[in-house]
Enzyme design. Structure first.
Site, mmCIF file in Angstrom:
data_model
loop_
_atom_site.group_PDB
_atom_site.id
_atom_site.type_symbol
_atom_site.label_atom_id
_atom_site.label_comp_id
_atom_site.label_asym_id
_atom_site.label_seq_id
_atom_site.Cartn_x
_atom_site.Cartn_y
_atom_site.Cartn_z
ATOM 1 N N ASP A 33 0.836 -1.201 0.000
ATOM 2 C CA ASP A 33 0.000 0.000 0.000
ATOM 3 C C ASP A 33 0.868 1.247 0.000
ATOM 4 O O ASP A 33 1.608 1.496 0.953
ATOM 5 C CB ASP A 33 -0.889 0.013 1.253
ATOM 6 C CG ASP A 33 -1.999 -1.018 1.171
ATOM 7 O OD1 ASP A 33 -2.661 -1.090 0.121
ATOM 8 O OD2 ASP A 33 -2.205 -1.747 2.158
ATOM 9 N N PHE A 143 -6.175 3.019 5.833
ATOM 10 C CA PHE A 143 -5.711 2.361 7.048
ATOM 11 C C PHE A 143 -6.002 0.871 7.014
ATOM 12 O O PHE A 143 -7.038 0.452 6.488
ATOM 13 C CB PHE A 143 -6.387 2.970 8.280
ATOM 14 C CG PHE A 143 -6.108 4.433 8.428
ATOM 15 C CD1 PHE A 143 -4.960 4.871 9.079
ATOM 16 C CD2 PHE A 143 -6.974 5.373 7.871
ATOM 17 C CE1 PHE A 143 -4.692 6.225 9.183
ATOM 18 C CE2 PHE A 143 -6.703 6.732 7.968
ATOM 19 C CZ PHE A 143 -5.554 7.163 8.630
ATOM 20 N N ASP A 175 -10.111 -5.867 -1.130
ATOM 21 C CA ASP A 175 -9.079 -5.340 -0.225
ATOM 22 C C ASP A 175 -9.710 -4.563 0.927
ATOM 23 O O ASP A 175 -10.372 -3.555 0.705
ATOM 24 C CB ASP A 175 -8.158 -4.414 -1.047
ATOM 25 C CG ASP A 175 -7.001 -3.859 -0.248
ATOM 26 O OD1 ASP A 175 -6.712 -4.369 0.838
ATOM 27 O OD2 ASP A 175 -6.370 -2.894 -0.746
HETATM 28 C C1 DX5 Z 1 -6.391 0.034 2.942
HETATM 29 C C2 DX5 Z 1 -5.403 -0.856 2.237
HETATM 30 C C3 DX5 Z 1 -5.538 -2.326 2.505
HETATM 31 C C4 DX5 Z 1 -5.351 -2.669 3.952
HETATM 32 C C5 DX5 Z 1 -5.662 -4.095 4.243
HETATM 33 O O1 DX5 Z 1 -6.244 1.327 2.489
HETATM 34 O O2 DX5 Z 1 -5.519 -0.688 0.843
HETATM 35 O O3 DX5 Z 1 -4.610 -3.048 1.699
HETATM 36 O O4 DX5 Z 1 -4.049 -2.415 4.355
HETATM 37 O O5 DX5 Z 1 -5.515 -4.297 5.623
HETATM 38 P P1 DX5 Z 1 -6.695 -4.966 6.465
HETATM 39 O O6 DX5 Z 1 -6.821 -6.362 5.986
HETATM 40 O O7 DX5 Z 1 -6.203 -4.858 7.879
HETATM 41 O O8 DX5 Z 1 -7.934 -4.149 6.225
HETATM 42 ZN ZN ZN Z 2 -4.436 -1.994 -0.494
#
Ligand code: DX5
Ligand code: ZN
Length: 220
Positions: A33, A143, A175
């Site tokens: 990310d 996040f 995601d």
């Molecule tokens: C959010 C990100 C995701 C996130 C996934 O902005 O794009 O990739 O980090 O983490 P979890 O599984 O904890 O939601």
């Molecule tokens: Zn992501």
């Protein structure tokens, strides 16, 4: 078969190499990310860290650009042929979405369009550049550790229909907020790839967690 991509934003950042080495046999790739404190209210890694991770594994990298002007990042990325680069149509850019997609392909990477929860799947009908990969956000980007938004299941079905109608079936990743509670519905409704952050890395043993997740999906 469903593909699983740990989202390294949720990993122990002081131990990334160790996390990657232990997870490597059990994953299809790593989701990275990239946040710029403009497109989203958070800041993560940039090209140098991505390139260092690229050198640390043979697996596919899935780079998720949550940034303004994503085109400014491309020249500094040293990715491998086929690595996935996801861009948001909601991002300000100096070029139209079709051009961004074409530019990603011209590097030998796999272009992917990522949609925020409030962005309708119908936006896909406006894309004319060749595109096979989608990333549907099931949280607002920014996040790790947020709550899964079940409305994404509806968008997943819509995106599958749009792809089929255009004779261009998409490979679709979801995601955000994915865990043991919602994987079954996601797989049943047609997700091809799952991005998983906190549900893996909040566990004492992420290897055990990903193996458990995969075996539960195989049984179902
Ligand atoms: C959010 C990100 C995701 C996130 C996934 O902005 O794009 O990739 O980090 O983490 P979890 O599984 O904890 O939601
Ligand atoms: Zn992501």
């Amino acid at each position: 078969m469903i593909q699983l991509f740990p989202s390294l934003i949720a990993a122990n950042l002081l131990n990334l190499e160790k996390e990657i080495t232990q997870l490597d046999p059990y994953v299809d790739g790593y989701h990275l990310d990239v946040m710029d404190f403009h497109f989203v209210p958070n800041l993560t890694i940039g090209p140098d860290t991505i390139n260092a991770i690229r050198a640390a594994t043979e697996k596919l990298l899935y780079v998720h650009l949550m940034v303004e002007y994503p085109e400014r990042y491309f020249e500094r990325l040293q990715l491998r042929h086929g690595d996935i680069v996801a861009i948001h149509p909601e991002s300000p850019s100096e070029m139209p979405l079709d051009k961004l997609i074409t530019l990603i392909s011209s590097h030998g990477w796999t272009p992917c369009v990522a949609l925020n929860p409030e962005t309708p799947a119908s936006i896909l009908e406006k894309i004319s550049a060749p595109l096979n990969h989608l990333l549907l956000m099931s949280v607002n980007p920014g996040f790790s550790g947020q709550q899964f938004m079940p409305l994404v299941l509806l968008k997943l079905k819509e995106a599958i229909s749009i792809g089929r109608a255009a004779n261009n079936p998409y490979v679709i990743a979801v995601d955000g907020g994915i865990n043991q509670e919602n994987v079954e519905a996601l797989v049943k409704d047609g997700a091809d790839q799952l991005i998983i952050g906190s549900a893996l890395f909040s566990q004492h043993n992420p290897v055990f967690a990903i193996k458990a997740l995969r075996s539960s999906l195989v049984v179902r």
